[in-house]
Design a protein around this motif. Structure first.
Motif, PDB file in Angstrom:
ATOM      1  N   ASP A 175       1.400  -1.170  -0.243  1.00  0.00           N
ATOM      2  CA  ASP A 175       0.120  -0.486  -0.362  1.00  0.00           C
ATOM      3  C   ASP A 175       0.467   1.248   0.064  1.00  0.00           C
ATOM      4  OD1 ASP A 175      -2.249   0.932   0.276  1.00  0.00           O
ATOM      5  OD2 ASP A 175      -2.442   1.495   2.126  1.00  0.00           O
ATOM      6  N   TRP A 176       2.034   0.978   1.175  1.00  0.00           N
ATOM      7  CA  TRP A 176       2.685   2.513   0.897  1.00  0.00           C
ATOM      8  C   TRP A 176       3.723   2.407  -0.768  1.00  0.00           C
ATOM      9  CZ3 TRP A 176       4.258   6.600   1.908  1.00  0.00           C
ATOM     10  CH2 TRP A 176       5.201   7.229   2.315  1.00  0.00           C
ATOM     11  N   ALA A 177       3.653   1.754  -1.350  1.00  0.00           N
ATOM     12  CA  ALA A 177       4.184   1.847  -2.659  1.00  0.00           C
ATOM     13  C   ALA A 177       3.738   2.572  -3.648  1.00  0.00           C
ATOM     14  CB  ALA A 177       4.753  -0.393  -2.889  1.00  0.00           C
ATOM     15  N   SER A 178       2.370   2.078  -3.561  1.00  0.00           N
ATOM     16  CA  SER A 178       0.826   2.879  -4.374  1.00  0.00           C
ATOM     17  C   SER A 178       1.114   4.387  -3.998  1.00  0.00           C
ATOM     18  CB  SER A 178      -0.156   2.461  -4.473  1.00  0.00           C
ATOM     19  OG  SER A 178      -0.761   2.077  -3.137  1.00  0.00           O
ATOM     20  N   MET A 179       1.193   4.702  -2.849  1.00  0.00           N
ATOM     21  CA  MET A 179       0.706   5.675  -2.008  1.00  0.00           C
ATOM     22  C   MET A 179       1.909   6.663  -2.672  1.00  0.00           C
ATOM     23  SD  MET A 179      -0.350   5.046   1.830  1.00  0.00           S
ATOM     24  CE  MET A 179      -0.159   7.175   2.618  1.00  0.00           C
ATOM     25  N   LEU A 180       3.291   6.298  -2.255  1.00  0.00           N
ATOM     26  CA  LEU A 180       4.824   6.611  -3.254  1.00  0.00           C
ATOM     27  C   LEU A 180       4.345   6.818  -5.237  1.00  0.00           C
ATOM     28  CD1 LEU A 180       7.612   5.098  -0.984  1.00  0.00           C
ATOM     29  CD2 LEU A 180       6.691   7.641  -1.162  1.00  0.00           C
ATOM     30  N   MET A 181       3.688   5.782  -5.868  1.00  0.00           N
ATOM     31  CA  MET A 181       2.797   5.792  -6.765  1.00  0.00           C
ATOM     32  C   MET A 181       2.743   7.394  -6.800  1.00  0.00           C
ATOM     33  SD  MET A 181       2.272   3.260  -9.454  1.00  0.00           S
ATOM     34  CE  MET A 181       0.533   3.212  -8.786  1.00  0.00           C
ATOM     35  N   ARG A 182       1.302   7.400  -6.254  1.00  0.00           N
ATOM     36  CA  ARG A 182       0.914   8.573  -6.638  1.00  0.00           C
ATOM     37  C   ARG A 182       1.763   9.531  -6.758  1.00  0.00           C
ATOM     38  NH1 ARG A 182      -2.231  11.860  -4.073  1.00  0.00           N
ATOM     39  NH2 ARG A 182      -4.250  12.686  -5.380  1.00  0.00           N
ATOM     40  N   MET A 183       2.382  10.281  -5.357  1.00  0.00           N
ATOM     41  CA  MET A 183       3.296  10.705  -5.064  1.00  0.00           C
ATOM     42  C   MET A 183       3.533  11.581  -6.134  1.00  0.00           C
ATOM     43  SD  MET A 183       5.598  11.216  -2.091  1.00  0.00           S
ATOM     44  CE  MET A 183       7.282  11.046  -2.639  1.00  0.00           C
ATOM     45  N   TYR A 184       4.766  10.974  -6.213  1.00  0.00           N
ATOM     46  CA  TYR A 184       5.641  10.791  -8.047  1.00  0.00           C
ATOM     47  C   TYR A 184       4.586  11.322  -9.249  1.00  0.00           C
ATOM     48  CZ  TYR A 184       9.575   9.205  -5.158  1.00  0.00           C
ATOM     49  OH  TYR A 184      10.433   9.358  -4.458  1.00  0.00           O
TER      50      TYR A 184
END
Length: 280
Positions: free
Chosen positions: A61-70
């Motif tokens: 879930d954290w990885a997907s949040m970072l993806m959205r951030m970038y």
């Protein structure tokens, strides 16, 4: 200066002078920042890869949040972002993703994002409501169109429906060490196009390896230089305390929501101001 002269002659308001000063200050800062990007690769597009760490659903879930951030960062700054490969998590989030980010100085601005990003929060996936720590790794390389590799190597492409999996046996021309580079591309339904995109990413990785070697040679004897390695933890995102802190520059902000919505310019600027002069 002109606005201030007009103010003294009572032709404009104090607010107008403040606005003119802020605009000039912002333009000078932007120019100063761009002046930090002098390396050959800085002006290039980039490939940004995110891998979730150990910890299952929470890390994915954290990885997907970072993806959205970038992706939000790219959108806000007028960059073209394309998801070249994405592997969904088991229950939520993502296991890994590769994003091509195209635009002026994309690599120069994002190269400081390379490393481990740590999240601390009360997890929605934990029934006891405990505070949990999750990790995800970000790996940024310049995206190049042409590269001649000096090392021996061979590639082999496995076809999975329209997706392409490329395996490249890389031999370091300087150390003789060998490793397998694996690239997956499912960007389009056109298999030749996916193969072309995978080859483009491979050239980018090989270019980056050569670039890293040159930089390491330049920096060998440099006193006090902080080497940013792939495995180093660079930033903590502590949701409950409303704090995001970069451990290399000590830059921090309480605007957690803003950061997760792509507002990472403060971190980028702090990194470039501190480390770019050492890299050049």
């Amino acid at each position: 200066e002109l606005a201030f002269d007009f103010y003294k002659e009572e032709l404009v308001t104090e607010e107008y002078v403040d606005a003119a000063y802020a605009k000039a200050s912002e333009a000078v800062e932007a120019l100063e920042l761009k002046n930090m990007l002098r390396d050959e690769a800085d002006q290039m597009d980039c490939v940004l890869k995110i891998n979730s760490g150990a910890g299952g659903t929470e890390s994915q879930d954290w990885a997907s949040m970072l993806m959205r951030m970038y992706l939000r960062y790219a959108e806000t700054n007028g960059y073209k972002a394309t998801i070249a490969n994405l592997q969904e998590g088991d229950e939520a989030g993502i296991k890994t993703c590769t994003i091509n980010i195209e635009g002026d100085f994309a690599y120069g601005y994002l190269k400081g994002e390379n490393g481990v990003h740590r999240l601390v929060r009360v997890s929605p996936y934990n029934a006891q409501g405990k505070r949990m720590t999750s990790f995800a790794s970000v790996f940024v390389t310049p995206l190049v169109d042409t590269f001649r590799s000096g090392g021996a190597g061979g590639q082999n492409v496995n076809k999975v429906e329209s997706g392409v999996r490329l395996r490249y046996q890389y031999k370091d021309p300087y150390t003789g060490e060998e490793e397998e580079i694996l690239i997956e591309n499912t960007e389009t339904r056109d298999q030749p196009k996916n193969r072309e995109n995978a080859m483009r990413q491979l050239r980018s990785i090989l270019y980056d390896k050569e670039l890293q070697h040159r930089m390491a040679e330049q920096a060998k004897v440099e006193a006090g230089k902080m080497k940013i390695e792939w495995g180093s933890q660079i930033r903590s995102y502590v949701f409950d305390d409303r704090r995001v802190k970069d451990h290399r520059t000590n830059y921090q902000t309480s605007d957690v929501n803003g950061v997760m919505d792509g507002k990472i310019d403060g971190f980028i600027k702090a990194y470039l101001m501190e480390f770019s002069s050492q890299e050049s």
